[in-house]
Design an enzyme around this catalytic site. Structure first.
Site, short mmCIF file in Angstrom:
data_model
loop_
_atom_site.label_atom_id
_atom_site.label_comp_id
_atom_site.label_asym_id
_atom_site.label_seq_id
_atom_site.Cartn_x
_atom_site.Cartn_y
_atom_site.Cartn_z
N THR A 83 -13.20 41.79 -51.71
CA THR A 83 -13.54 40.70 -52.63
C THR A 83 -13.01 39.43 -51.96
O THR A 83 -11.99 38.88 -52.39
CB THR A 83 -12.88 40.89 -54.00
OG1 THR A 83 -11.50 41.22 -53.81
CG2 THR A 83 -13.53 41.97 -54.80
N VAL A 156 -0.89 48.77 -51.94
CA VAL A 156 -0.13 49.25 -50.78
C VAL A 156 0.10 48.15 -49.76
O VAL A 156 -0.66 47.20 -49.67
CB VAL A 156 -0.85 50.44 -50.11
CG1 VAL A 156 -0.82 51.64 -51.02
CG2 VAL A 156 -2.29 50.07 -49.75
N LYS A 207 -2.39 43.74 -61.40
CA LYS A 207 -2.50 43.63 -59.94
C LYS A 207 -2.38 42.17 -59.48
O LYS A 207 -1.65 41.85 -58.54
CB LYS A 207 -3.84 44.22 -59.49
CG LYS A 207 -4.29 43.82 -58.11
CD LYS A 207 -3.46 44.48 -57.02
CE LYS A 207 -3.69 43.79 -55.68
NZ LYS A 207 -3.17 44.52 -54.55
N ASN A 211 1.06 40.03 -57.15
CA ASN A 211 1.02 39.13 -55.99
C ASN A 211 1.35 37.69 -56.37
O ASN A 211 1.93 36.95 -55.57
CB ASN A 211 -0.34 39.24 -55.30
CG ASN A 211 -0.45 40.53 -54.49
OD1 ASN A 211 0.56 41.17 -54.21
ND2 ASN A 211 -1.64 40.91 -54.12
N ARG A 214 5.07 37.20 -56.41
CA ARG A 214 5.62 36.99 -55.06
C ARG A 214 5.32 35.56 -54.58
O ARG A 214 6.18 34.91 -53.98
CB ARG A 214 5.02 38.02 -54.12
CG ARG A 214 5.99 38.45 -53.05
CD ARG A 214 5.68 39.81 -52.50
NE ARG A 214 6.20 39.94 -51.15
CZ ARG A 214 7.49 40.15 -50.86
NH1 ARG A 214 8.37 40.25 -51.83
NH2 ARG A 214 7.88 40.25 -49.62
N HIS A 245 24.01 38.35 -57.17
CA HIS A 245 23.93 38.50 -58.63
C HIS A 245 22.97 39.65 -58.93
O HIS A 245 21.90 39.73 -58.33
CB HIS A 245 23.43 37.19 -59.24
CG HIS A 245 23.40 37.19 -60.74
ND1 HIS A 245 22.54 37.98 -61.46
CD2 HIS A 245 24.15 36.51 -61.64
CE1 HIS A 245 22.75 37.79 -62.75
NE2 HIS A 245 23.73 36.90 -62.89
N CYS A 261 -4.06 38.60 -49.51
CA CYS A 261 -3.72 39.00 -50.88
C CYS A 261 -2.95 37.90 -51.60
O CYS A 261 -3.43 37.29 -52.54
CB CYS A 261 -2.88 40.27 -50.85
SG CYS A 261 -3.62 41.56 -49.86
N TYR A 317 0.02 36.63 -39.82
CA TYR A 317 0.44 36.06 -41.10
C TYR A 317 1.83 36.52 -41.53
O TYR A 317 2.45 35.90 -42.39
CB TYR A 317 -0.61 36.33 -42.19
CG TYR A 317 -0.51 37.67 -42.91
CD1 TYR A 317 0.26 37.80 -44.06
CD2 TYR A 317 -1.20 38.77 -42.46
CE1 TYR A 317 0.35 39.01 -44.73
CE2 TYR A 317 -1.13 39.98 -43.12
CZ TYR A 317 -0.35 40.10 -44.25
OH TYR A 317 -0.27 41.30 -44.89
N1 SAJ Z 1 6.69 35.62 -47.19
C1 SAJ Z 1 7.60 34.54 -47.24
N2 SAJ Z 1 8.82 34.74 -47.82
C2 SAJ Z 1 9.18 35.95 -48.34
C3 SAJ Z 1 8.25 37.03 -48.30
C4 SAJ Z 1 7.00 36.83 -47.71
O1 SAJ Z 1 7.33 33.43 -46.78
O2 SAJ Z 1 10.30 36.05 -48.85
C5 SAJ Z 1 5.33 35.41 -46.62
C6 SAJ Z 1 5.00 36.31 -45.44
O3 SAJ Z 1 5.44 35.77 -44.23
C7 SAJ Z 1 3.48 36.36 -45.53
C8 SAJ Z 1 3.20 36.32 -47.02
O4 SAJ Z 1 4.38 35.80 -47.60
O5 SAJ Z 1 2.90 35.21 -44.94
C9 SAJ Z 1 2.82 37.65 -47.68
O6 SAJ Z 1 3.47 38.76 -47.11
P1 SAJ Z 1 3.99 40.04 -47.94
O7 SAJ Z 1 4.60 41.02 -47.00
O8 SAJ Z 1 4.86 39.58 -49.05
O9 SAJ Z 1 2.70 40.67 -48.65
P2 SAJ Z 1 1.24 41.23 -48.15
O10 SAJ Z 1 0.25 40.15 -48.42
O11 SAJ Z 1 1.27 41.84 -46.79
O12 SAJ Z 1 0.99 42.46 -49.20
C10 SAJ Z 1 1.00 42.20 -50.61
C11 SAJ Z 1 1.91 43.23 -51.28
N3 SAJ Z 1 2.22 42.77 -52.64
C12 SAJ Z 1 3.49 42.69 -53.10
O13 SAJ Z 1 4.46 42.98 -52.42
C13 SAJ Z 1 3.65 42.23 -54.51
C14 SAJ Z 1 1.22 44.59 -51.30
O14 SAJ Z 1 1.97 45.53 -52.05
C15 SAJ Z 1 -0.19 44.47 -51.91
O15 SAJ Z 1 -0.88 45.72 -51.93
C16 SAJ Z 1 -0.98 43.50 -51.06
O16 SAJ Z 1 -0.33 42.22 -51.12
C17 SAJ Z 1 -2.41 43.43 -51.60
O17 SAJ Z 1 -3.32 44.05 -50.98
O18 SAJ Z 1 -2.63 42.85 -52.66
#
Ligand code: SAJ
Length: 421
Positions: A83, A156, A207, A211, A214, A245, A261, A317
């Protein structure tokens, strides 16, 4: 054991198809790309994911998995197509054409008592208003009575897909409670985590909010980094201490947020309710502005030392993957080039990018400033002395906070990082 037809053999569809096959179900994987179909039928794979090659090979050789370009009659249809987002004036919108095409493709073979599951991440309402509506209006079958329709979003992490597909909890959101029960029972044959039953809209929203959670937290960390730079303290030290904490989990500042995502899903929430989703929108804006903020700081550092050549290391990324989708390194590099810098780029995981990629030495050769943009593990092994030997001036901007800056300063580098003045 069921016959299962999985539509879309990408990062989610292929692991899902082969896992169901390895659990004794009879699986047909469907993809519109004939090359992908041929590859899978040979027991090979077209994407990189640890453990997947072995699993697909075994599933194909056991006769439980095969691939084709069109669906065939089955008990269950799982839609796992992309999507993708389309940029609009106000952020990004989901392109649901692949979900619609996949749904239409199964209508001619759909039979009474079949189960149709949408796994693709979708805006609120998609399962009911697109998938179930097509089933009702065009196949003339009543969802919840004649056939069952549900949303079971994947959740995942790339790089750990097989482990997380089995281990993670899941949600089965039915168009009716019976739909949810049928979908949950199917996943219970596969997963070790729990499967929660709910309605389709709740599953879609859960879902998206995972994200968005985060994204908002990373925005908070990036904002904290800006505050720290202004007021003169170290954001990462604040985060380390605050996270002791028991109920606090501050995320980490960086170059911004990428991937298909987290930088996309919050837009689906915002578009659904823009007046309410104010924080969601602000977080998107903060994170999208972060690469430009980093570019400005790098340029200031370079100007102070009258340099112009930058070696950028890391364009994926996130660390240790080869995926460059929505990578914040792209706006970062574009801003540096626009500011007149001579930019040389290297990434050990990425083969091709929109900007030419060089090997490590060529990128560092004669550079004034080394910019770590993605915190790949491999960069920890860099020797400050040998790197400094290749460069013209010794400036280091470690955006993700990967390196021990003391070592680099000892080798004569002037250092800076995000979240520190
Ligand atoms: N990032 C930061 N600071 C942080 C954590 C991450 O700047 O503290 C950045 C990373 O460098 C990256 C981006 O955020 O550019 C995203 O990376 P990520 O590892 O947090 O997540 P994704 O996009 O690889 O995978 C996410 C996951 N979602 C969550 O952890 C809530 C995964 O479980 C989902 O299945 C996936 O999105 C999806 O397909 O939706």
């Amino acid at each position: 054991m069921k016959s299962i037809c999985v539509l879309g053999l990408g990062y989610i569809g292929l692991p899902t198809a082969s896992l169901f096959a390895s659990h004794g179900h009879q699986v047909l994987g469907v993809d519109i790309n004939a090359e992908v179909v041929d590859t899978v039928n040979r027991g090979e794979i077209h994407i990189e994911e640890p453990g997947l090659q072995t699993l697909v090979k075994a599933a194909v050789h056991s006769g439980h998995l095969r691939a084709a370009t069109a669906p065939e009659p089955a008990d269950v249809f799982i839609i796992a197509v992309p999507t993708p987002d389309i940029p609009t004036d106000g952020g990004k919108r989901a392109d649901l054409s692949a979900v619609e095409a996949a749904t239409r493709a199964i209508l001619p073979v759909l039979a009474v008592d079949n189960l149709v599951i949408l796994e693709s991440t979708s805006p609120p309402g998609t399962t009911r208003d697109l998938v179930a509506r097509l089933v009702r209006d065009e196949a003339c079958m009543m969802p919840g009575q004649d056939v069952f329709v549900a949303h079971c979003p994947e959740r995942v992490l790339p790089g750990q897909i097989l482990r997380e597909l089995i281990g993670n909890d899941r949600v089965a959101g039915g168009v009716t409670p019976r739909c949810a029960k049928h979908a949950a029972d199917l996943y219970r044959t596969l997963i070790e985590g729990e499967c929660f039953e709910t309605d389709a809209a709740t599953a879609e929203m859960a879902k998206l909010m995972e994200n968005t959670y985060r994204d908002v937290n990373i925005a908070l960390a990036n904002e904290l980094a800006g505050i720290a730079e202004r007021l003169g303290f170290d954001a990462n030290e604040v985060i380390d201490i605050a996270n002791r904490h028991p109920r606090v989990n501050l995320h980490r500042p960086g170059v911004g947020v990428g991937g298909h995502c987290i930088s996309v899903d919050p837009w689906f929430v915002w578009h659904a309710a823009p007046e309410q989703a104010r924080l969601v929108r602000l977080a998107r804006d903060v994170n999208d502005a972060q690469p430009l903020h980093v570019a400005q700081r790098v340029c200031t550092m370079l100007d102070q030392h009258r340099g112009d050549r930058i070696a950028v290391l890391g364009v994926a990324y996130k660390p240790n993957v080869d995926d460059v989708r929505e990578s914040p390194a792209r706006p970062l590099v574009e801003a540096l080039v626009q500011a007149g810098a001579d930019v040389r780029v290297h990434d050990p995981h990425v083969q091709r990018w929109h900007y030419p990629l060089l090997d490590l030495e060529a990128a560092l050769d004669g550079a004034d400033l080394l910019l770590i943009a993605t915190g790949h593990r491999a960069f920890r092994e860099l020797s400050p002395v040998s790197v400094g030997g290749l460069m013209r001036a010794r400036l280091l901007f470690d955006a993700p906070g990967l390196l021990d800056l003391g070592d680099w300063r000892a080798a004569g580098f002037t250092t800076a990082r995000v979240g520190r003045p």
